[in-house]
Design a protein around this motif. Sequence first.
Motif, PDB file in Angstrom:
ATOM      1  N   PRO A   1      23.170  39.048  34.747  1.00 19.28           N
ATOM      2  CA  PRO A   1      23.367  38.197  35.980  1.00 19.28           C
ATOM      3  C   PRO A   1      24.047  36.952  35.310  1.00 19.28           C
ATOM      4  O   PRO A   1      23.830  36.359  34.353  1.00 19.28           O
ATOM      5  CB  PRO A   1      22.041  37.703  36.410  1.00 19.28           C
ATOM      6  CG  PRO A   1      21.048  39.153  35.864  1.00 19.28           C
ATOM      7  CD  PRO A   1      21.883  39.664  34.501  1.00 19.28           C
ATOM      8  N   GLY A   2      25.139  36.442  36.000  1.00 19.91           N
ATOM      9  CA  GLY A   2      25.753  35.330  35.700  1.00 19.91           C
ATOM     10  C   GLY A   2      26.872  35.353  34.559  1.00 19.91           C
ATOM     11  O   GLY A   2      27.760  34.703  34.551  1.00 19.91           O
ATOM     12  N   VAL A   3      26.910  36.552  33.663  1.00 22.14           N
ATOM     13  CA  VAL A   3      27.778  36.452  32.556  1.00 22.14           C
ATOM     14  C   VAL A   3      29.325  36.710  33.092  1.00 22.14           C
ATOM     15  O   VAL A   3      30.158  36.220  32.638  1.00 22.14           O
ATOM     16  CB  VAL A   3      27.187  37.928  31.505  1.00 22.14           C
ATOM     17  CG1 VAL A   3      28.612  38.121  30.651  1.00 22.14           C
ATOM     18  CG2 VAL A   3      26.182  37.520  30.945  1.00 22.14           C
ATOM     19  N   PRO A   4      29.639  37.676  34.092  1.00 20.55           N
ATOM     20  CA  PRO A   4      31.104  37.961  34.339  1.00 20.55           C
ATOM     21  C   PRO A   4      31.623  36.399  34.867  1.00 20.55           C
ATOM     22  O   PRO A   4      32.847  36.105  34.196  1.00 20.55           O
ATOM     23  CB  PRO A   4      31.098  38.661  35.674  1.00 20.55           C
ATOM     24  CG  PRO A   4      29.748  39.562  35.317  1.00 20.55           C
ATOM     25  CD  PRO A   4      28.824  38.559  34.897  1.00 20.55           C
ATOM     26  N   GLY A   5      30.801  35.790  35.630  1.00 19.52           N
ATOM     27  CA  GLY A   5      31.546  34.306  35.847  1.00 19.52           C
ATOM     28  C   GLY A   5      31.819  33.274  34.953  1.00 19.52           C
ATOM     29  O   GLY A   5      32.752  32.586  34.974  1.00 19.52           O
ATOM     30  N   ARG A   6      30.552  33.264  34.171  1.00 19.52           N
ATOM     31  CA  ARG A   6      30.642  32.291  32.959  1.00 19.52           C
ATOM     32  C   ARG A   6      31.789  32.776  32.098  1.00 19.52           C
ATOM     33  O   ARG A   6      32.368  32.076  31.301  1.00 19.52           O
ATOM     34  CB  ARG A   6      29.405  32.214  32.184  1.00 19.52           C
ATOM     35  CG  ARG A   6      28.329  31.785  33.252  1.00 19.52           C
ATOM     36  CD  ARG A   6      26.935  31.487  32.483  1.00 19.52           C
ATOM     37  NE  ARG A   6      27.055  30.937  31.553  1.00 19.52           N
ATOM     38  CZ  ARG A   6      25.854  30.808  30.493  1.00 19.52           C
ATOM     39  NH1 ARG A   6      25.080  31.411  30.704  1.00 19.52           N
ATOM     40  NH2 ARG A   6      26.088  29.847  29.636  1.00 19.52           N
ATOM     41  N   LEU A   7      31.950  34.195  31.632  1.00 16.55           N
ATOM     42  CA  LEU A   7      32.832  34.441  30.592  1.00 16.55           C
ATOM     43  C   LEU A   7      34.361  34.123  31.231  1.00 16.55           C
ATOM     44  O   LEU A   7      35.163  33.577  30.489  1.00 16.55           O
ATOM     45  CB  LEU A   7      33.005  35.848  30.266  1.00 16.55           C
ATOM     46  CG  LEU A   7      33.586  36.335  29.262  1.00 16.55           C
ATOM     47  CD1 LEU A   7      33.570  35.535  27.909  1.00 16.55           C
ATOM     48  CD2 LEU A   7      33.311  37.909  28.947  1.00 16.55           C
TER      49      LEU A   7
ATOM     50  N   ALA B   1      35.118  30.517  31.058  1.00 15.62           N
ATOM     51  CA  ALA B   1      35.427  30.359  29.311  1.00 15.62           C
ATOM     52  C   ALA B   1      36.692  30.462  28.981  1.00 15.62           C
ATOM     53  O   ALA B   1      37.561  29.873  28.469  1.00 15.62           O
ATOM     54  CB  ALA B   1      34.219  30.692  28.623  1.00 15.62           C
ATOM     55  N   LEU B   2      37.245  31.954  29.421  1.00 17.15           N
ATOM     56  CA  LEU B   2      38.414  32.199  28.846  1.00 17.15           C
ATOM     57  C   LEU B   2      39.494  31.499  29.621  1.00 17.15           C
ATOM     58  O   LEU B   2      40.604  31.173  29.097  1.00 17.15           O
ATOM     59  CB  LEU B   2      38.599  33.861  29.275  1.00 17.15           C
ATOM     60  CG  LEU B   2      37.724  35.011  28.676  1.00 17.15           C
ATOM     61  CD1 LEU B   2      37.824  36.201  29.296  1.00 17.15           C
ATOM     62  CD2 LEU B   2      37.952  34.984  27.158  1.00 17.15           C
ATOM     63  N   ARG B   3      39.275  31.042  30.966  1.00 21.31           N
ATOM     64  CA  ARG B   3      40.422  30.403  31.634  1.00 21.31           C
ATOM     65  C   ARG B   3      40.514  28.773  31.062  1.00 21.31           C
ATOM     66  O   ARG B   3      41.248  28.189  31.482  1.00 21.31           O
ATOM     67  CB  ARG B   3      39.939  30.344  33.305  1.00 21.31           C
ATOM     68  CG  ARG B   3      40.530  31.731  33.962  1.00 21.31           C
ATOM     69  CD  ARG B   3      40.216  31.472  35.303  1.00 21.31           C
ATOM     70  NE  ARG B   3      40.630  32.797  36.055  1.00 21.31           N
ATOM     71  CZ  ARG B   3      39.904  33.815  36.395  1.00 21.31           C
ATOM     72  NH1 ARG B   3      38.594  33.514  36.562  1.00 21.31           N
ATOM     73  NH2 ARG B   3      40.565  34.722  37.005  1.00 21.31           N
TER      74      ARG B   3
ATOM     75  N   LEU C   1      40.501  39.601  33.413  1.00 20.23           N
ATOM     76  CA  LEU C   1      39.832  38.692  34.450  1.00 20.23           C
ATOM     77  C   LEU C   1      39.574  39.165  35.803  1.00 20.23           C
ATOM     78  O   LEU C   1      38.848  38.769  36.529  1.00 20.23           O
ATOM     79  CB  LEU C   1      40.869  37.426  34.406  1.00 20.23           C
ATOM     80  CG  LEU C   1      40.888  36.463  33.141  1.00 20.23           C
ATOM     81  CD1 LEU C   1      41.996  35.594  33.152  1.00 20.23           C
ATOM     82  CD2 LEU C   1      39.857  35.861  32.932  1.00 20.23           C
ATOM     83  N   LYS C   2      40.642  40.143  36.057  1.00 17.26           N
ATOM     84  CA  LYS C   2      40.605  40.861  37.508  1.00 17.26           C
ATOM     85  C   LYS C   2      38.881  41.171  37.488  1.00 17.26           C
ATOM     86  O   LYS C   2      38.371  41.417  38.287  1.00 17.26           O
ATOM     87  CB  LYS C   2      41.592  41.723  37.489  1.00 17.26           C
ATOM     88  CG  LYS C   2      41.561  42.620  38.811  1.00 17.26           C
ATOM     89  CD  LYS C   2      42.811  43.624  38.765  1.00 17.26           C
ATOM     90  CE  LYS C   2      42.746  44.292  39.968  1.00 17.26           C
ATOM     91  NZ  LYS C   2      41.496  45.502  40.205  1.00 17.26           N
TER      92      LYS C   2
ATOM     93  N   GLU D   1      35.770  40.386  39.739  1.00 15.02           N
ATOM     94  CA  GLU D   1      35.176  41.303  40.829  1.00 15.02           C
ATOM     95  C   GLU D   1      33.833  41.357  40.639  1.00 15.02           C
ATOM     96  O   GLU D   1      32.803  41.393  41.546  1.00 15.02           O
ATOM     97  CB  GLU D   1      35.716  42.867  40.392  1.00 15.02           C
ATOM     98  CG  GLU D   1      37.126  42.923  41.224  1.00 15.02           C
ATOM     99  CD  GLU D   1      37.947  44.033  40.611  1.00 15.02           C
ATOM    100  OE1 GLU D   1      37.475  45.003  39.882  1.00 15.02           O
ATOM    101  OE2 GLU D   1      39.301  44.237  41.072  1.00 15.02           O
ATOM    102  N   LYS D   2      33.305  41.509  39.360  1.00 15.75           N
ATOM    103  CA  LYS D   2      31.869  41.788  38.978  1.00 15.75           C
ATOM    104  C   LYS D   2      31.156  40.514  39.339  1.00 15.75           C
ATOM    105  O   LYS D   2      30.054  40.527  39.925  1.00 15.75           O
ATOM    106  CB  LYS D   2      31.699  41.996  37.579  1.00 15.75           C
ATOM    107  CG  LYS D   2      31.992  43.446  37.244  1.00 15.75           C
ATOM    108  CD  LYS D   2      31.091  44.369  37.648  1.00 15.75           C
ATOM    109  CE  LYS D   2      31.608  45.655  37.521  1.00 15.75           C
ATOM    110  NZ  LYS D   2      30.844  46.800  38.503  1.00 15.75           N
ATOM    111  N   HIS D   3      31.912  39.327  39.215  1.00 19.24           N
ATOM    112  CA  HIS D   3      31.032  38.141  39.683  1.00 19.24           C
ATOM    113  C   HIS D   3      31.071  38.046  41.080  1.00 19.24           C
ATOM    114  O   HIS D   3      29.817  37.771  41.585  1.00 19.24           O
ATOM    115  CB  HIS D   3      32.072  36.769  39.143  1.00 19.24           C
ATOM    116  CG  HIS D   3      31.472  35.502  39.676  1.00 19.24           C
ATOM    117  ND1 HIS D   3      30.260  35.068  39.151  1.00 19.24           N
ATOM    118  CD2 HIS D   3      31.665  34.577  40.547  1.00 19.24           C
ATOM    119  CE1 HIS D   3      29.997  33.936  39.674  1.00 19.24           C
ATOM    120  NE2 HIS D   3      30.808  33.716  40.629  1.00 19.24           N
ATOM    121  N   ALA D   4      31.907  38.525  41.923  1.00 12.70           N
ATOM    122  CA  ALA D   4      31.912  38.502  43.448  1.00 12.70           C
ATOM    123  C   ALA D   4      30.768  39.584  43.709  1.00 12.70           C
ATOM    124  O   ALA D   4      30.091  39.050  44.744  1.00 12.70           O
ATOM    125  CB  ALA D   4      33.300  38.879  44.135  1.00 12.70           C
TER     126      ALA D   4
END
Length: 198
Positions: free
Chosen positions: A142-148, A151-153, A173-174, A178-181
């Motif tokens: 939970p939360g990792v896709p959006g946070r990563l 960070a990369l951006r 990033l795509k 998608e995973k964050h959404a």
Amino acid sequence: MIEGVDGQYYLKAGAIPLPGFWRLEDKFNMPLAEIHTSGNVAQFREKLQQGMERFFQKMMPEQAVVRYNYSIQTDGELAWSSSIGSEDTFGFGRKDARPNPSIENIHFRSERQALRRLPRSGAILFTIRTYFLPIIDIAQEPGVPGRLASALRSWPDEIVRHKGRKAYENVLLKYLDEKHAEQCANGLELNNSNTYPF
């Protein structure tokens, strides 16, 4: 690392079983600054060199120092990243990785780096513990896709080049977006302090 008569610290011994992107033979006998500049470490001269050299000179044996870093690797090979070329090819780095790997080949690579001054010799021992995980595994947390993705951006252009982001950013990033959404659609609470990411 052993202090020379000029006050600089030189790489005089080492064992590197999981280098990922560099070889001991290319760095052996180099002073601390040259190790970093030969590896094109972003902002080293401008922001890190003076502080790092002072830090090495002041380290005490009683006090170990630990730090973590992270990068993205575009293959699943822990010991040497073959996506940048063979280990015998000097001068290649993350920026040279084959572009647009499949998401299954993209890995999160993190190092726990510890520094300690040895009491008798005064040498600085630098140990590295490498963690290497498939992105598709850590993106389940939970939360990792959006946070990563965030960070990369956030990387400045120098870091983008140094860490070779151009080779994997479109795919990674795509996928992270998608995973964050998906996580948000399934009720992820972005401000929940009880959720500790991977």
